[in-house]
Each structure stands twice: as C-alpha cells, then as structure tokens.
Design an enzyme around this catalytic site. Sequence first.
Site, PDB file in Angstrom:
ATOM      1  N   ASP A  32       0.873  -1.317  -0.051  1.00  0.00           N
ATOM      2  CA  ASP A  32       0.108   0.119  -0.194  1.00  0.00           C
ATOM      3  C   ASP A  32       1.012   1.227   0.055  1.00  0.00           C
ATOM      4  O   ASP A  32       2.041   1.003   0.367  1.00  0.00           O
ATOM      5  CB  ASP A  32      -1.081   0.029   1.220  1.00  0.00           C
ATOM      6  CG  ASP A  32      -2.307   0.801   0.940  1.00  0.00           C
ATOM      7  OD1 ASP A  32      -2.263   2.278   0.846  1.00  0.00           O
ATOM      8  OD2 ASP A  32      -3.161  -0.021   0.781  1.00  0.00           O
ATOM      9  N   LYS A  37      -1.155   2.783   7.160  1.00  0.00           N
ATOM     10  CA  LYS A  37      -1.875   1.790   6.781  1.00  0.00           C
ATOM     11  C   LYS A  37      -1.013   0.341   6.800  1.00  0.00           C
ATOM     12  O   LYS A  37      -1.309  -0.791   7.773  1.00  0.00           O
ATOM     13  CB  LYS A  37      -2.579   1.561   5.555  1.00  0.00           C
ATOM     14  CG  LYS A  37      -3.771   0.628   5.472  1.00  0.00           C
ATOM     15  CD  LYS A  37      -4.535   0.567   4.132  1.00  0.00           C
ATOM     16  CE  LYS A  37      -5.201   1.784   3.937  1.00  0.00           C
ATOM     17  NZ  LYS A  37      -5.904   1.779   2.545  1.00  0.00           N
ATOM     18  N   LEU A 161     -17.494 -10.132  -2.653  1.00  0.00           N
ATOM     19  CA  LEU A 161     -17.467  -9.986  -1.338  1.00  0.00           C
ATOM     20  C   LEU A 161     -18.751  -9.369  -0.540  1.00  0.00           C
ATOM     21  O   LEU A 161     -19.157  -8.358  -1.176  1.00  0.00           O
ATOM     22  CB  LEU A 161     -16.217  -9.294  -0.544  1.00  0.00           C
ATOM     23  CG  LEU A 161     -14.888  -9.982  -1.004  1.00  0.00           C
ATOM     24  CD1 LEU A 161     -13.836  -9.203  -0.237  1.00  0.00           C
ATOM     25  CD2 LEU A 161     -14.898 -11.377  -0.917  1.00  0.00           C
ATOM     26  N   ARG A 162     -19.265  -9.826   0.377  1.00  0.00           N
ATOM     27  CA  ARG A 162     -20.444  -9.262   1.375  1.00  0.00           C
ATOM     28  C   ARG A 162     -19.786  -8.695   2.560  1.00  0.00           C
ATOM     29  O   ARG A 162     -19.198  -9.553   3.200  1.00  0.00           O
ATOM     30  CB  ARG A 162     -21.448 -10.275   1.446  1.00  0.00           C
ATOM     31  CG  ARG A 162     -22.183 -10.804   0.314  1.00  0.00           C
ATOM     32  CD  ARG A 162     -22.941 -12.113   0.706  1.00  0.00           C
ATOM     33  NE  ARG A 162     -22.119 -13.165   1.314  1.00  0.00           N
ATOM     34  CZ  ARG A 162     -22.663 -14.237   1.975  1.00  0.00           C
ATOM     35  NH1 ARG A 162     -23.881 -13.920   2.206  1.00  0.00           N
ATOM     36  NH2 ARG A 162     -21.828 -15.118   2.349  1.00  0.00           N
ATOM     37  N   GLU A 163     -19.799  -7.477   2.916  1.00  0.00           N
ATOM     38  CA  GLU A 163     -19.381  -6.975   4.147  1.00  0.00           C
ATOM     39  C   GLU A 163     -20.027  -7.595   5.222  1.00  0.00           C
ATOM     40  O   GLU A 163     -21.210  -7.873   5.145  1.00  0.00           O
ATOM     41  CB  GLU A 163     -19.376  -5.548   4.166  1.00  0.00           C
ATOM     42  CG  GLU A 163     -18.662  -4.584   3.172  1.00  0.00           C
ATOM     43  CD  GLU A 163     -18.464  -3.277   3.532  1.00  0.00           C
ATOM     44  OE1 GLU A 163     -18.518  -2.873   4.643  1.00  0.00           O
ATOM     45  OE2 GLU A 163     -18.309  -2.308   2.554  1.00  0.00           O
ATOM     46  N   ASN A 219     -24.797  -6.809  -9.066  1.00  0.00           N
ATOM     47  CA  ASN A 219     -25.066  -5.672  -8.247  1.00  0.00           C
ATOM     48  C   ASN A 219     -26.222  -5.053  -8.791  1.00  0.00           C
ATOM     49  O   ASN A 219     -27.009  -4.547  -8.223  1.00  0.00           O
ATOM     50  CB  ASN A 219     -23.872  -4.713  -8.021  1.00  0.00           C
ATOM     51  CG  ASN A 219     -23.037  -5.197  -7.212  1.00  0.00           C
ATOM     52  OD1 ASN A 219     -23.057  -6.258  -6.443  1.00  0.00           O
ATOM     53  ND2 ASN A 219     -21.629  -4.527  -6.784  1.00  0.00           N
ATOM     54  N   PHE A 260     -33.162 -10.679  -0.293  1.00  0.00           N
ATOM     55  CA  PHE A 260     -33.267  -9.487  -0.524  1.00  0.00           C
ATOM     56  C   PHE A 260     -34.686  -8.800  -1.024  1.00  0.00           C
ATOM     57  O   PHE A 260     -34.938  -8.059  -1.845  1.00  0.00           O
ATOM     58  CB  PHE A 260     -32.511  -9.074  -1.819  1.00  0.00           C
ATOM     59  CG  PHE A 260     -31.035  -9.161  -1.738  1.00  0.00           C
ATOM     60  CD1 PHE A 260     -30.255  -7.993  -1.434  1.00  0.00           C
ATOM     61  CD2 PHE A 260     -30.527 -10.598  -1.776  1.00  0.00           C
ATOM     62  CE1 PHE A 260     -28.922  -8.050  -1.046  1.00  0.00           C
ATOM     63  CE2 PHE A 260     -28.895 -10.590  -1.481  1.00  0.00           C
ATOM     64  CZ  PHE A 260     -28.268  -9.379  -1.092  1.00  0.00           C
ATOM     65  N   GLY A 264     -37.555  -1.585   3.226  1.00  0.00           N
ATOM     66  CA  GLY A 264     -36.785  -0.672   4.280  1.00  0.00           C
ATOM     67  C   GLY A 264     -36.245   0.586   3.527  1.00  0.00           C
ATOM     68  O   GLY A 264     -36.724   1.122   2.687  1.00  0.00           O
ATOM     69  N   CYS A 271     -20.217  -0.030  -2.671  1.00  0.00           N
ATOM     70  CA  CYS A 271     -20.478  -0.862  -4.035  1.00  0.00           C
ATOM     71  C   CYS A 271     -21.694  -0.620  -4.960  1.00  0.00           C
ATOM     72  O   CYS A 271     -21.526  -0.137  -5.813  1.00  0.00           O
ATOM     73  CB  CYS A 271     -20.241  -2.218  -3.486  1.00  0.00           C
ATOM     74  SG  CYS A 271     -18.536  -2.756  -3.143  1.00  0.00           S
TER      75      CYS A 271
END
Length: 446
Positions: A32, A37, A161-163, A219, A260, A264, A271
């Site tokens: 990085d 970091k 990836l799903r957080e 997405n 899903f 809400g 993302c």
Amino acid sequence: MALKITVIGTGYLGATHAAAMAELGFEVLGLDVVPEKIEMLQRGEVPMYEPGLEDLLRRHADGIEGSTGRLRFTTSYEEAGAFGDVHFVCVNTPQKHGEYACDMSYVESAFDALAPHLTRPALVVGKSTVPVGSAARLAERLAAAAPAGAQVELAWNPEFLREGFAVKDTLHPDRIVVGVAGERGEELLREVYAAPIAEGSPFIVMDYPTSELVKASANSFLATKISFINAMAEVCEAADGDVVKLAEAIGHDDRIGKKFLRAGIGFGGGCLPKDLRAFMARAGELGADQALTFLREIDSINMRRRGHMVELTRDAVGGGFLGKRVAVLGATFKPDSDDVRDSPALNVAGQIHLQGGQVTVYDPKGMENARRVFPTLGYADTALDAVRGADVVLHLTEWREFRELDPAALGDVVAERRILDGRNALDPELWRKAGWTYRALGRPSA
C-alpha cells in the site's frame, strides 16, 4: 516451486484477500502507498471492522508471535515486483466527483507503478470493479511498460465479497470468475484457487469483457430486487397492504426467492450505488444507454426511501423537528460492518439534524466513522443512552443487538414510546405489548 503472491492495495478488499491467500498456504506480500496503513497491518490490526479478519491476519502476519509469518507488508513496488509471481490489484474505484462514471485513476496508478518492476514472467490479476473494456486497455498498457513485455499477462477476477462475510466469501466463494486472454492465466489462477475449487466452488472462465460485466450485472440485479420490494412497500402504504406478508408470499416462488425482499430504507455502502451509476455511465459511452435506463428508476426508488423515512419521522413528532429529540439506532449501511459510506441510516439522521431535530446516534461498530462524516450529530455509548428523552426512536440498521433490545427497558427512559422500524426487522407485537406505537415501512400502522 510454490507461487508467491502480492496484493496491491490493502483496504477492505486487499487486506481480506492478502490474509486469505496466506491462509491458503501462499507466501504473500501486501503493498500500500499509505505507510500508516502498512504499519497498522504489520501490528496485526485491520483498518476496518470485518468479522474474523483480524484473527486471520494475526494468524499469518510476520512478526506476530505464533504466526506462520507467511504474510508481510511493504510500500515498495520494486520489492513487490521482485517478489511476486501473481500480482492481485485490489485498489478502489470510486465514483467520479460530480459524475456517474467510475474513477479509474487508482487502478491506472497501480498498474503504472508496478509495470516497470516486472522483469520476469508474471500474471497481474485485476480484482477491482471496473467499466467494461478496461481490462483489454490495461493489458496493452502493461505489456508496453513491463520490461518482460508479453511475458506479463493480465487476468480479471472480480470480487463478490459481502461486508460482514468477506473472509468466508474469499476462502469459500460461491463462484470464481476469471477473464483471461490465454491458457497461462487460467492455469495460474486454478493453482491459486485450488483449495476452493477442490471444495466445489465453480471456476468459470471467460473473456475480459464478460468478466468485467459479471460484477456490474450482479450488483444491478440485487439493487433491482431491493428497489422492487421497496416500490411495493410504497404501493402497500397507499393501499393499506402489508409488504412483509407480500414478500413472504412471492418469495415462496423459486423463480423469485426470499432473499433481498425485506422492504426498508434502501441500500447504500461503497459498492451497489456507485457500481450501478458507473454501469449506466459506461453503457452510455458504448451507445447502449437505453438498455439500462431502468437502473435510473432503481436508483431513484432507493434514494426516495430515505426522504420517505424523514417524512414519517416528521409526522410522528407532530409535523416539525424543532425542539424534538430523535434517537437513531444504526449508522452503518448494513450490520456486521463499520462502513458508513453512502449509509441510508446516517443520511436520514443527517437530514433530520439539518431540519432542526436533536439527533442522537448509536451504532455497535460505526461510531468513529460516523463522527468523521457527521461530527455535528449527537452520539451515545449505548442504545439505552441514545434513546434517553427521545420523542421518537428510529431503527435504521438491522444489527442483532437492536433486535434483542428490551422494549420495556427502553420505554422507561424515552419521552414518548414511538418507534419507526426502517428495516422491518423488529417484532411489532413485542413492541406494541410494551406500550410502544410501532410503525414500519410498507406495513399497516395498527
């Protein structure tokens, strides 16, 4: 000889990918350009909250007592070029300021910095979400700038990836998508992902453009499903229907599915919103803008939910926010994360504050990030402290902690027992039995 892997960019995606590659048995070097970091990662600390990631990092980071030492970090592209056989590029691709289009500057900078140090055969693998057509252009740029020339190949391997589930999604992916221009790239990636492939993860090989389109398409589909049920919530409110029962009924259809379909205040994060807009922008550049015009309405429905939540809150406190205390449970865009980027919860809190409400926020993990974005909001250390003296309570992020709250205990400290459930995740009967006026989006008020 075993492959050596570098991971360029150690944010959310890169830090997870680097630790996971070490877990799979590879020698890994994370890079990085931000020294702070790198220093944090070297101490075995991660710059974000992601369940299981810090434990995984500490299991492999060099210098941590008891670790395998397979994972090191650097700020040197020269070191990375000399070390790696496979280089994963995991830098950010944010939305351009004032535009829908994707900002490719971080990706291009990473490629330009790495290429001069590729003096031997290597595979560069893009994982960042980019506009279709980027990979072919970057492949030419790489071959022209790398001393090894055509011996440096490019592959595109989008992330899904799903957080909150990133470690699991990396080590046990539901699919591995690779866009390649030759057999060598496919062979090396099969070697990298040998363990999940052996477990049964599908390995899907395709060309560059299709691999770039997969992430944007996935997405967009998820966003469409979320906005569809939120549109149905609007209709249910107008017709006095119940969107939760509606979602349950249509979800039993295997062609639709139950996931899903919880109405809400909509989606957010780093993302979905920006990928949706970048996809529309790129389609326009390709002359295919009409194919994605429906995504504008998807985006519009999503943003409209936030304003609707503000209006419901205003109605709940009697038509105006001045002098009213509003408690907001949740700041992150989703649970099991500290990510407040484009968070619907924080957006609603901010709108109410700007309209004169006295807003107090509590979130289990997102407080520090929320304070940076909205320092003028009030913040509390617990849910109980947040609701103390509140005229209305808003439930805006579906943390388990909030589902397990005791309505009676909270009722003892609020000014008025009113709660608006912006995630349709609480038990209405439980709250009503405790004397609360409960309202949720798309559901009957009684």
